[in-house]
Write a protein that holds these residues in place. Structure first.
Motif, PDB file in Angstrom:
ATOM      1  N   ASN A   8       0.927  -1.192   0.147  1.00  0.00           N
ATOM      2  CA  ASN A   8       0.026  -0.014   0.004  1.00  0.00           C
ATOM      3  C   ASN A   8       0.800   1.274   0.018  1.00  0.00           C
ATOM      4  OD1 ASN A   8       0.901   0.734   2.762  1.00  0.00           O
ATOM      5  ND2 ASN A   8      -0.751  -0.886   3.706  1.00  0.00           N
ATOM      6  N   ALA A  72      -4.464  -0.149  -1.269  1.00  0.00           N
ATOM      7  CA  ALA A  72      -4.797   1.100  -1.617  1.00  0.00           C
ATOM      8  C   ALA A  72      -3.804   2.066  -0.957  1.00  0.00           C
ATOM      9  CB  ALA A  72      -6.252   1.477  -1.169  1.00  0.00           C
ATOM     10  N   ASP A  74      -4.530   4.318   0.901  1.00  0.00           N
ATOM     11  CA  ASP A  74      -4.875   4.551   2.534  1.00  0.00           C
ATOM     12  C   ASP A  74      -4.500   3.445   3.392  1.00  0.00           C
ATOM     13  OD1 ASP A  74      -6.611   2.567   1.877  1.00  0.00           O
ATOM     14  OD2 ASP A  74      -8.257   3.950   2.288  1.00  0.00           O
ATOM     15  N   LEU A 137      -7.749  -0.383  -8.781  1.00  0.00           N
ATOM     16  CA  LEU A 137      -8.129   0.787  -8.084  1.00  0.00           C
ATOM     17  C   LEU A 137      -7.742   2.125  -8.810  1.00  0.00           C
ATOM     18  CD1 LEU A 137      -9.935   1.247  -5.257  1.00  0.00           C
ATOM     19  CD2 LEU A 137      -7.581   1.432  -4.179  1.00  0.00           C
ATOM     20  N   THR A 138      -8.793   2.771  -8.702  1.00  0.00           N
ATOM     21  CA  THR A 138      -8.212   4.392  -9.166  1.00  0.00           C
ATOM     22  C   THR A 138      -8.445   5.076  -7.666  1.00  0.00           C
ATOM     23  OG1 THR A 138      -9.136   4.186 -11.416  1.00  0.00           O
ATOM     24  CG2 THR A 138      -8.862   6.278 -10.551  1.00  0.00           C
ATOM     25  N   GLU A 139      -7.410   5.585  -7.615  1.00  0.00           N
ATOM     26  CA  GLU A 139      -7.362   6.381  -6.305  1.00  0.00           C
ATOM     27  C   GLU A 139      -7.750   7.708  -6.452  1.00  0.00           C
ATOM     28  OE1 GLU A 139      -6.324   4.972  -3.493  1.00  0.00           O
ATOM     29  OE2 GLU A 139      -4.980   3.550  -4.024  1.00  0.00           O
ATOM     30  N   GLY A 140      -8.406   8.470  -5.281  1.00  0.00           N
ATOM     31  CA  GLY A 140      -8.997   9.829  -5.238  1.00  0.00           C
ATOM     32  C   GLY A 140      -9.947   9.931  -4.055  1.00  0.00           C
ATOM     33  N   PRO A 143     -12.451   6.595  -4.140  1.00  0.00           N
ATOM     34  CA  PRO A 143     -11.752   5.710  -4.906  1.00  0.00           C
ATOM     35  C   PRO A 143     -12.834   4.759  -5.686  1.00  0.00           C
ATOM     36  CG  PRO A 143     -11.246   5.674  -2.566  1.00  0.00           C
ATOM     37  CD  PRO A 143     -12.357   6.457  -2.756  1.00  0.00           C
ATOM     38  N   THR A 145     -13.305   1.288  -7.626  1.00  0.00           N
ATOM     39  CA  THR A 145     -12.834  -0.241  -7.719  1.00  0.00           C
ATOM     40  C   THR A 145     -13.168  -0.748  -9.156  1.00  0.00           C
ATOM     41  OG1 THR A 145     -13.153  -0.492  -5.463  1.00  0.00           O
ATOM     42  CG2 THR A 145     -13.080  -2.506  -6.718  1.00  0.00           C
ATOM     43  N   ARG A 194      -1.553   4.970 -11.462  1.00  0.00           N
ATOM     44  CA  ARG A 194      -1.300   5.533 -10.533  1.00  0.00           C
ATOM     45  C   ARG A 194      -1.447   6.857 -10.568  1.00  0.00           C
ATOM     46  NH1 ARG A 194       3.645   3.145  -6.679  1.00  0.00           N
ATOM     47  NH2 ARG A 194       2.455   1.593  -5.456  1.00  0.00           N
ATOM     48  N   ASP A 197      -6.468   8.766 -14.687  1.00  0.00           N
ATOM     49  CA  ASP A 197      -7.903   8.004 -14.822  1.00  0.00           C
ATOM     50  C   ASP A 197      -7.742   6.726 -15.798  1.00  0.00           C
ATOM     51  OD1 ASP A 197      -9.033   9.285 -12.856  1.00  0.00           O
ATOM     52  OD2 ASP A 197      -9.878  10.668 -13.983  1.00  0.00           O
TER      53      ASP A 197
END
Length: 685
Positions: A8, A72, A74, A137-140, A143, A145, A194, A197
């Motif tokens: 992570n 992720a 986080d 996973l697209t972080e933001g 997020p 999935t 990372r 998008d």
């Protein structure tokens, strides 16, 4: 293939997921396990055994060991796995599950099923099985999935299904994009960037014919060859899965004559640190639909920037004592990772003959059970130019245990086969990490490497090699191990790959016309990152002398774009007696592992001269004159026919009074038409 290990972005914890079973103890039920290594504390969350995870859905019969994990930023981890459901339609149907923990490094997972039936365009009454879920996973702030699953129907169609969920449970799944058309689409993998998008899906599927997924396309020309005759397809979303670009066939193998290297069932996909998409896959040398499955294999690479397919690793040789098992190639299970702007391709290799380890087998290979008896090792090759060239493979596990036996009481050493590895996507800085809790950790450290960035892999250390689900080897209690290796630079390497198999006799089909030479192209490719120089090719042990000659090769094969040379192999016929001809070909030069030896064998047989059976005198018609000609030859030593095959009217392999009788019956009583006798037939008086 998906990944069963992930780090992570919170504290660089290493998250693991794996499946165990007690088959060898009489129980068929697998169990999914999770653990996390928190390097700053130097501890495993659940000790060395992990903690079991059970599904939480009514009707679940057992989890299936098709599990993947993604970590992720986080600190939380996302799992995907299959379960079996009894839905009352043609037996058991599997259904994918996605789970996410709420506390980093702990197994407090909330599990939710994917309602695949809502999205899948199945026929009423079909038994639809959804399995092999893959996640990204697209972080933001919210997020996203991403999941892709394989859907299998009773009519043998295999399609993919993409879904996405914005935010956590209980938010619903959305999109529902079906991937592919009627055919055998499989091995779906997915990755998310990372930095942007971007999301991408890749898979292996039936060969296209230029129209790709047109409804009229016969995907296999009437054949369902499944894992062994495919193309590699890619589609990309620029907006986190809301819309998708057109499907791209990156291999484009010819529909009428596939030949070459056929993508097999396993591939890996990654956006590198420059946000460019890269795909690697394993391929088998294509020898036809009806041929015995062979294990000769290569790893290939494609990137969207170069838009070119490049050979990354070559294992074009035949096993001598054992192989990796059912549907397992010499090279297996590719995993692609990135670190410090370099690509790292890891894979399993079984009993490599060219390295002098063709005997890396279980004892049972020497007693007649060769299938699935080969020990595996984990290797890695590195590219510093975006996958265009690769360096010499390095053995990460190096557990050569020839003639091993795991049976209790055996005086032989236990087998040590390293398989089913999984590698984190991106390298991590391990400064200040305490790895003491990882008792099954192997360091593969380059003594000259002083950097802090490493890649980490988990793998199974199998003490009785073979795929047990295919009855190869026994069920054994095996360890889940970890190997870490530095993000080292590529080694300058010249690497020769050949279109002819190495270290085994390549037998060419029988040649029936011994009047002209037969030639074919031989391609030598430099897949390394340094030029091959001082190339020499020598024919030795030719029996008979002069049977095989080689021409057309120069002394240098460059690295990079123009990295191959094509020569001509001539199978000579003039002056060569009928029968089998053999020769060894030695290729030497500045490449790794030089010299290499290739062996060829072919046979010469007399060509059939017969044009029309029964035309004994050669006047292009069959009549009483042919009967008279044949009687004169048999009983009075008359002129021999120009083609004795035409005199063997009944086709029994000899010329005698029976052929006279056969011709008379044909001419005067409407008997069976005459046939051609075998090639090389003589007809003495």
């Amino acid at each position: 293939m998906g990944r069963q290990v992930a780090t992570n972005g919170f504290d660089q914890s290493i998250n693991y997921v794996w499946a165990t079973t007690s088959h060898f103890q009489g129980s068929p039920l697998p169990t999914l396990f999770y653990d996390a290594f928190v390097p700053a504390l130097g501890v495993l969350s659940y000790g060395t055994g992990g903690v079991g995870i059970s599904c939480n859905i009514i009707g679940c019969t057992d989890p299936i060991p098709h599990s993947v994990i993604h970590a992720a930023m986080d600190g939380t981890a996302i799992l995907a796995f299959d379960i079996n459901l009894s839905l009352g339609i043609d037996g058991s149907v599997s259904k994918p599950q996605v789970a996410r923990n709420s506390t980093p490094a702990l197994a407090d997972f909330a599990v939710g099923a994917i309602d695949t039936m809502t999205w899948y365009p199945h026929l009423a009454g079909d038994a639809v099985s959804f399995n092999w879920p893959q996640i990204a996973l697209t972080e933001g702030a919210a997020p996203i999935t991403h999941v892709v699953v394989s859907g299998n129907r009773t009519d043998a169609d295999n399609l993919g299904l993409y879904l996405r969920r914005v935010g956590p449970l209980p938010n619903p799944w959305e999109s529902g994009v079906v991937i592919g058309q009627a055919g055998y689409e499989q091995s779906f993998v997915i990755t998310a960037s990372r930095q942007s998008d971007r999301v991408a899906i890749a898979w292996s599927g039936g060969r296209g014919d230029g129209t790709e997924f047109g409804a009229s396309v016969s995907r296999y020309n009437g054949q369902l060859s499944g894992k062994n005759d495919n193309d590699i397809y890619v589609m990309i979303s620029e907006d986190a899965g809301v819309t998708w670009g057109a499907t791209q066939n990156v291999t484009q193998r010819a529909n009428a004559d596939p030949g070459g290297w056929a993508p097999h069932a396993k591939l890996s996909i990654l956006f590198n640190q420059a946000d460019s998409l890269h795909v690697v896959w394993q391929a088998v040398e294509w020898v036809g639909y009806d041929a015995t499955f062979n294990t000769r294999s290569r790893m290939f690479h494609w990137s969207e920037n170069a838009n070119a397919v490049r050979t990354a690793v070559d294992a074009n040789w035949d096993p001598i004592l054992c192989n990796g098992g059912d549907n397992t190639l010499n090279l297996d299970n590719p995993q692609l990772s990135a670190c410090n702007n370099k690509l790292y391709l890891s894979y399993t290799q079984f009993a490599p003959v060219p390295l002098g380890k063709g005997d890396d087998c279980s004892e049972r290979a020497l007693t007649g059970d060769s299938l699935g008896a080969a020990n595996g090792d984990i290797y890695v090759s590195i590219s510093g130019d975006g996958g265009f060239t690769w360096d010499a493979p390095r053995n990460l596990t190096n557990t050569y245990t020839p003639q091993c036996d795991t049976l209790p009481g055996s005086p032989l050493p236990d087998c040590d086969s390293d398989v089913w590895h999984s590698v984190i996507r991106y390298g991590i800085d391990i400064t200040g990490f305490d790895f003491i809790a990882l008792t099954n950790l192997t360091d593969n450290l380059d003594a000259s490497y002083t950097g802090a960035d490493f890649l980490v892999a988990m793998y199974i250390n199998d003490s009785d090699p073979g795929t047990a689900l295919q009855s190869e080897g026994g069920w054994t209690d095996n360890m889940v191990k970890t190997v870490r290796f530095g993000c080292v630079e590529p080694i300058p390497s010249s690497i020769l790959a050949s279109s002819l198999p190495e270290a085994s006799v390549f037998t060419i089909a029988e040649l029936l016309v011994p009047t002209t030479d037969t030639t074919f192209d031989w391609i030598l490719e430099n897949i390394g990152n340094a030029d091959i120089t001082d190339l020499t090719i020598t024919v030795t042990n030719s029996d008979p002398p002069g049977a095989i000659t080689i021409s057309g090769f120069g002394p240098t094969i460059l690295s990079g774009a123009n990295n191959s040379d094509t020569g001509v192999v001539s199978l000579n016929a003039n002056g060569i007696p009928l029968g089998t001809a053999t020769a060894d070909i030695t290729v030497d030069g500045s490449f790794v592992g030089a010299p290499k030896t290739f062996s060829l064998s072919y046979s010469l047989a007399a060509a059939p001269c017969c044009v029309a059976g029964g035309d004994v005198n050669g006047d292009s018609k069959v009549g009483i004159a042919d009967v008279t000609f044949l009687i004169a030859r048999i009983f009075a030593g008359g002129t021999a026919p120009e083609c004795c095959g035409e005199a063997d009217a009944n086709g029994d392999g000899s010329v005698n009074i029976a052929d006279v009788t056969y011709l008379i019956a044909r001419i005067f009583a409407g008997g069976l038409p005459p046939v051609c006798g075998p090639a090389g037939l003589t007809c003495g008086a």
